[in-house]
Motif scaffolding. Sequence first.
Motif, PDB file in Angstrom:
ATOM      1  N   SER A  16    -166.825  37.430 -75.813  1.00  0.00           N
ATOM      2  CA  SER A  16    -166.699  38.165 -77.141  1.00  0.00           C
ATOM      3  C   SER A  16    -166.476  37.206 -78.367  1.00  0.00           C
ATOM      4  O   SER A  16    -165.553  36.669 -78.837  1.00  0.00           O
ATOM      5  CB  SER A  16    -165.262  38.891 -77.011  1.00  0.00           C
ATOM      6  N   ALA A  20    -162.539  42.140 -80.840  1.00  0.00           N
ATOM      7  CA  ALA A  20    -161.482  42.028 -79.659  1.00  0.00           C
ATOM      8  C   ALA A  20    -161.554  43.347 -79.001  1.00  0.00           C
ATOM      9  O   ALA A  20    -160.762  43.682 -78.116  1.00  0.00           O
ATOM     10  CB  ALA A  20    -160.117  41.845 -80.110  1.00  0.00           C
ATOM     11  N   ASN A  48    -161.983  34.263 -73.329  1.00  0.00           N
ATOM     12  CA  ASN A  48    -161.935  34.868 -74.743  1.00  0.00           C
ATOM     13  C   ASN A  48    -162.505  36.249 -74.822  1.00  0.00           C
ATOM     14  O   ASN A  48    -162.176  36.942 -75.831  1.00  0.00           O
ATOM     15  CB  ASN A  48    -162.694  34.132 -75.881  1.00  0.00           C
ATOM     16  N   ALA A  51    -159.350  38.300 -75.117  1.00  0.00           N
ATOM     17  CA  ALA A  51    -158.214  37.653 -76.250  1.00  0.00           C
ATOM     18  C   ALA A  51    -158.327  38.323 -77.338  1.00  0.00           C
ATOM     19  O   ALA A  51    -159.086  38.970 -77.768  1.00  0.00           O
ATOM     20  CB  ALA A  51    -158.837  36.117 -76.300  1.00  0.00           C
ATOM     21  N   HIS A  53    -156.634  38.108 -81.475  1.00  0.00           N
ATOM     22  CA  HIS A  53    -156.196  37.151 -82.432  1.00  0.00           C
ATOM     23  C   HIS A  53    -156.435  37.828 -83.828  1.00  0.00           C
ATOM     24  O   HIS A  53    -157.631  37.865 -84.196  1.00  0.00           O
ATOM     25  CB  HIS A  53    -156.752  35.989 -82.457  1.00  0.00           C
ATOM     26  N   THR A  56    -159.713  39.593 -84.047  1.00  0.00           N
ATOM     27  CA  THR A  56    -160.999  39.140 -83.572  1.00  0.00           C
ATOM     28  C   THR A  56    -160.768  38.700 -82.042  1.00  0.00           C
ATOM     29  O   THR A  56    -159.604  38.912 -81.786  1.00  0.00           O
ATOM     30  CB  THR A  56    -161.395  37.825 -84.266  1.00  0.00           C
ATOM     31  N   ALA A  57    -161.713  38.389 -81.173  1.00  0.00           N
ATOM     32  CA  ALA A  57    -161.593  37.955 -79.634  1.00  0.00           C
ATOM     33  C   ALA A  57    -161.047  36.555 -79.684  1.00  0.00           C
ATOM     34  O   ALA A  57    -161.859  35.795 -79.355  1.00  0.00           O
ATOM     35  CB  ALA A  57    -162.669  38.089 -79.228  1.00  0.00           C
ATOM     36  N   GLY A  58    -159.878  36.107 -80.301  1.00  0.00           N
ATOM     37  CA  GLY A  58    -159.258  34.943 -80.188  1.00  0.00           C
ATOM     38  C   GLY A  58    -159.471  33.977 -81.510  1.00  0.00           C
ATOM     39  O   GLY A  58    -160.128  34.607 -82.446  1.00  0.00           O
ATOM     40  N   THR A  59    -158.954  32.944 -81.398  1.00  0.00           N
ATOM     41  CA  THR A  59    -159.163  32.173 -82.692  1.00  0.00           C
ATOM     42  C   THR A  59    -160.433  31.625 -82.808  1.00  0.00           C
ATOM     43  O   THR A  59    -161.375  31.802 -81.970  1.00  0.00           O
ATOM     44  CB  THR A  59    -158.215  30.881 -82.547  1.00  0.00           C
ATOM     45  N   GLU A  62    -161.335  29.072 -79.857  1.00  0.00           N
ATOM     46  CA  GLU A  62    -161.776  29.959 -78.636  1.00  0.00           C
ATOM     47  C   GLU A  62    -163.197  30.633 -78.703  1.00  0.00           C
ATOM     48  O   GLU A  62    -163.790  30.453 -77.801  1.00  0.00           O
ATOM     49  CB  GLU A  62    -160.585  30.807 -78.481  1.00  0.00           C
ATOM     50  N   ARG A  63    -163.658  31.249 -79.891  1.00  0.00           N
ATOM     51  CA  ARG A  63    -164.748  31.860 -79.868  1.00  0.00           C
ATOM     52  C   ARG A  63    -165.837  31.004 -79.833  1.00  0.00           C
ATOM     53  O   ARG A  63    -167.011  31.248 -79.340  1.00  0.00           O
ATOM     54  CB  ARG A  63    -164.749  32.848 -81.124  1.00  0.00           C
TER      55      ARG A  63
END
Length: 64
Positions: A16, A20, A48, A51, A53, A56-59, A62-63
Amino acid sequence: MKPPRLQKGNKIAIVSPASAVAAYVPRRLARGIATLEKMGFEVVLMPNATAVHSHTAGTIGERL
């Protein structure tokens, strides 16, 4: 140029890079994974992919 066609046994990673949405629809994600596996692919769910955040799908890290 076209890459070679995917073959049974090939690995497909679920990621992702932005939204998210996969985290909010786990049954739909599971159905998609099951369909790919039924087609003969090996599915890898990246950390992720589910995930969350903010929106979004993570920080960012992470992305990346």
